[in-house]
Design a protein around this motif. Structure first.
Motif, PDB file in Angstrom:
ATOM      1  N   ASN A   1       0.832  -1.202   0.000  1.00 46.75           N
ATOM      2  CA  ASN A   1       0.000   0.000   0.000  1.00 46.75           C
ATOM      3  C   ASN A   1       0.871   1.258   0.000  1.00 46.75           C
ATOM      4  OD1 ASN A   1       0.924   0.326   2.650  1.00 46.75           O
ATOM      5  ND2 ASN A   1      -0.908  -0.598   3.537  1.00 46.75           N
ATOM      6  N   ALA A   2       0.210   2.422  -0.001  1.00 48.43           N
ATOM      7  CA  ALA A   2       0.921   3.691  -0.091  1.00 48.43           C
ATOM      8  C   ALA A   2       1.876   3.882   1.083  1.00 48.43           C
ATOM      9  CB  ALA A   2      -0.084   4.834  -0.152  1.00 48.43           C
ATOM     10  N   GLN A   3       1.462   3.443   2.277  1.00 50.10           N
ATOM     11  CA  GLN A   3       2.324   3.588   3.451  1.00 50.10           C
ATOM     12  C   GLN A   3       3.609   2.778   3.285  1.00 50.10           C
ATOM     13  OE1 GLN A   3       0.901   1.827   7.099  1.00 50.10           O
ATOM     14  NE2 GLN A   3       2.029   3.279   8.373  1.00 50.10           N
ATOM     15  N   THR A   4       3.487   1.578   2.720  1.00 52.77           N
ATOM     16  CA  THR A   4       4.662   0.744   2.469  1.00 52.77           C
ATOM     17  C   THR A   4       5.653   1.477   1.583  1.00 52.77           C
ATOM     18  OG1 THR A   4       3.447  -1.329   2.707  1.00 52.77           O
ATOM     19  CG2 THR A   4       5.469  -1.392   1.384  1.00 52.77           C
ATOM     20  N   LYS A   5       5.154   2.069   0.512  1.00 53.10           N
ATOM     21  CA  LYS A   5       6.050   2.747  -0.427  1.00 53.10           C
ATOM     22  C   LYS A   5       6.628   4.020   0.173  1.00 53.10           C
ATOM     23  CE  LYS A   5       4.103   0.752  -4.615  1.00 53.10           C
ATOM     24  NZ  LYS A   5       3.068  -0.078  -3.999  1.00 53.10           N
ATOM     25  N   THR A   6       5.857   4.712   1.012  1.00 50.10           N
ATOM     26  CA  THR A   6       6.383   5.900   1.686  1.00 50.10           C
ATOM     27  C   THR A   6       7.537   5.524   2.604  1.00 50.10           C
ATOM     28  OG1 THR A   6       4.206   6.967   1.626  1.00 50.10           O
ATOM     29  CG2 THR A   6       5.803   7.845   3.181  1.00 50.10           C
TER      30      THR A   6
END
Length: 562
Positions: free
Chosen positions: A323-328
């Motif tokens: 998810n977006a948090q992982t990539k951040t």
């Protein structure tokens, strides 16, 4: 002059017989034997000497190597008279699942059966040995690549019994890379089927086996007890955070520097440390992976040996579809940042994309993250870990992985980068539509209920791509505070000069609010102004008139940029 380097040799006998370069790890034999644990599971990253160490153990304990003390002369274990007497004194079952990488459950099960059949072939002498009746001979003969699942489940248990009766001693069992087929099962979608089969086999082999003296299993991950070890209450687990055997796998800095001295490369210490140091096992810092060190000693060239020795397919899948948090978090790690998180070292494969922290546990077990510090919280009664990327070699691996997301003839990513630098909006739109069309689904998860999350997953993956391609020229940040809000992407020139700073805002068109993609672009640009996202750049001395603003509007796989 140092000894000959044998790249990839995993046979202890071969290395010793040919006087090849070898770092003495024979104290592992003594330490393990004196611990008297019934079944030991040791997890270490790939290429960390697991196979060589188990082969060394086999050469030491196995009846097959009785009288082969010459293999251990000059090594630490041979200084102890008690252990000289122990050499070659036990029946040993030694097998590996390293090569079992089927894309279906049936392929993997067949691979396990073939491995068991070859093992029985190597012990053919047992078939006509003492105490082997007709019933035992019939079972022995039934162990073949065509055997039933029931026979496969019992094969190691029965072989232990045959060896015990033949030699009058219980058998030692060594199973190398136990989790390789399990990782493949997760990647290719047959996890549940394989888990049931493996659980029965391990229960029969390691739990209800009166003919087993002791056993060691090695692997990369500690698969959750509920998955395959639910019946094994005699299991001792040694992970990368454990103190046990913390210097027995991988090379310590002292061992690496000694090898460099022997090879006449003492002046390369600092380079080698920067590239290959960083692994931590328990409290042991400065552990190096043997694969990179032996390759460097042979080639004398600094490059990513270990990181490029595997496809890293599972890690790629988990990060790309994260998810977006992982990539951040990945963005921050690749900038040299530190992640503070709880770690659950029991990997639950079917929760990898659902359970918070599971990915970071996997990356730690695999060697891609290292422990900087850990502390115990009395409030939560849990350990919190501070983690960062292990070393330069690992950083390069992730850069190559991210480039792969946007590579290929049908993904003109480099064309988009050039158009962005040239401020050619029309070309950016043309390239971006193709990129979105070909990569959007790669950043989505089929079973995800929140399809609206796909654009956010995409743009954070896109940010990682920008970081890799422009890291020499720009500092790239995302989702950071500036002014009165959080911008999506900011490109900050590393040197003030001809390069312009940029702020990019992503928006998905909302039909109830915007009549067209043009209106969505306008809304994105207006948000940059209203929220004063330029503030962070102006504080760093960039003039407002040099700051470029871009609004990216999405509707499905259609893209408009203004």
């Amino acid at each position: 002059m140092g000894r000959t380097i044998s790249i990839g040799a995993q046979s202890f006998e071969f290395i010793r017989r040919n006087d090849c370069f070898f770092v003495d790890k024979t104290d592992f034999i003594k330490e393990w034997w004196e611990n008297t644990d019934a079944v030991t599971l040791i997890t270490r990253p790939r290429r960390f000497g697991k196979t060589l160490n188990l082969d060394m153990m086999n050469c030491f304990f196995s009846r097959t190597y009785e009288g082969r003390g010459d293999l251990f002369e000059g090594l630490s274990i041979w200084k102890d008279e008690q252990y000289r007497k122990l050499q070659g004194s036990y029946p040993v079952i030694f097998l590996s699942f390293a090569g079992i990488k089927g894309q279906t459950f049936e392929e993997t099960k067949q691979g396990i059966k073939y491995t068991l059949a070859k093992l029985y072939e190597s012990h053919e002498y047992l078939r006509n040995g003492k105490n082997m009746g007709k019933r035992e001979q019939d079972f022995f003969d039934s162990v073949s690549p065509e055997m039933t699942d029931g026979v496969a489940v019992l094969a190691l248990n029965y072989l232990s019994d045959y060896l015990c009766r033949y030699y009058g001693q219980k058998a030692i069992i060594f199973l190398d890379e136990y989790d390789t087929p399990l990782q493949e099962a997760y990647v290719y979608g047959y996890w549940k089927e394989l888990v049931g089969f493996i659980r029965q086999m391990f229960n029969s082999t390691f739990k209800t086996n009166p003919s087993m003296e002791r056993a060691i299993m090695t692997g990369i991950t500690r698969v959750s007890k509920e998955s395959i070890f639910s019946d094994l209450n005699n299991l001792t687990v040694v992970t990368t955070t454990s103190e046990k055997y913390c210097t027995r796998f991988g090379f310590t800095e002292e061992e690496v520097f000694r090898a460099l001295d022997q090879m006449g490369m003492s002046d390369r210490r600092e380079d080698v440390k920067q590239w290959y140091d960083g692994f931590t096992f328990g409290s042991q810092r400065d552990v190096y992976n043997p694969w990179s060190i032996t390759n460097f000693l042979e080639e004398k060239e600094l490059k990513p040996y270990w990181a490029n020795s595997s496809s890293n397919r599972l890690i790629n899948l988990l990060i790309q579809q994260g998810n977006a948090q992982t990539k951040t978090i990945m963005e921050d790690l690749m900038r040299g940042g530190i992640l503070e998180t709880e770690i659950d070292e029991e990997i639950i494969f079917d929760q990898l994309q659902k359970k918070y922290g599971a990915l970071w546990s996997m990356l730690l077990a695999s060697g891609y993250l290292r422990v900087v510090e850990r502390h115990f919280s009395r409030a939560t009664r849990r350990f919190t870990y501070r983690l960062k990327l292990t070393n330069w070699e690992v950083e390069m691996m992730f850069e190559d992985m991210i480039r792969g997301w946007f590579s290929g003839e049908d993904v003109p990513y480099n064309g988009f980068i050039k158009a962005l630098l040239l401020n050619d909006t029309e070309a950016m739109i043309e390239f971006m539509e193709t990129i979105a069309l070909t990569t959007f689904s790669s950043f989505d998860i089929a079973e995800s209920a929140a399809k609206n999350d796909a654009p956010e997953r995409f743009y954070h993956g896109f940010v990682l791509g920008l970081m890799v391609e422009l890291k020499g020229s720009y500092e790239i940040t995302s989702n950071r505070e500036s002014g009165f809000g959080r911008y999506d992407i900011m490109l900050i020139p590393r040197e003030k000069g001809h390069l312009d700073p940029m702020v990019i805002e992503f928006k998905v068109r909302k039909p109830k609010k915007e009549a067209s993609l043009e209106e969505t672009v306008a809304a994105a640009l207006q948000q940059i102004e209203d929220k004063k996202y330029d503030a962070a750049l102006e504080e760093r001395g960039f003039k407002k008139e040099r700051i470029r603003h871009y609004g990216f509007a999405f509707e499905g796989k259609r893209v408009l940029i203004g």
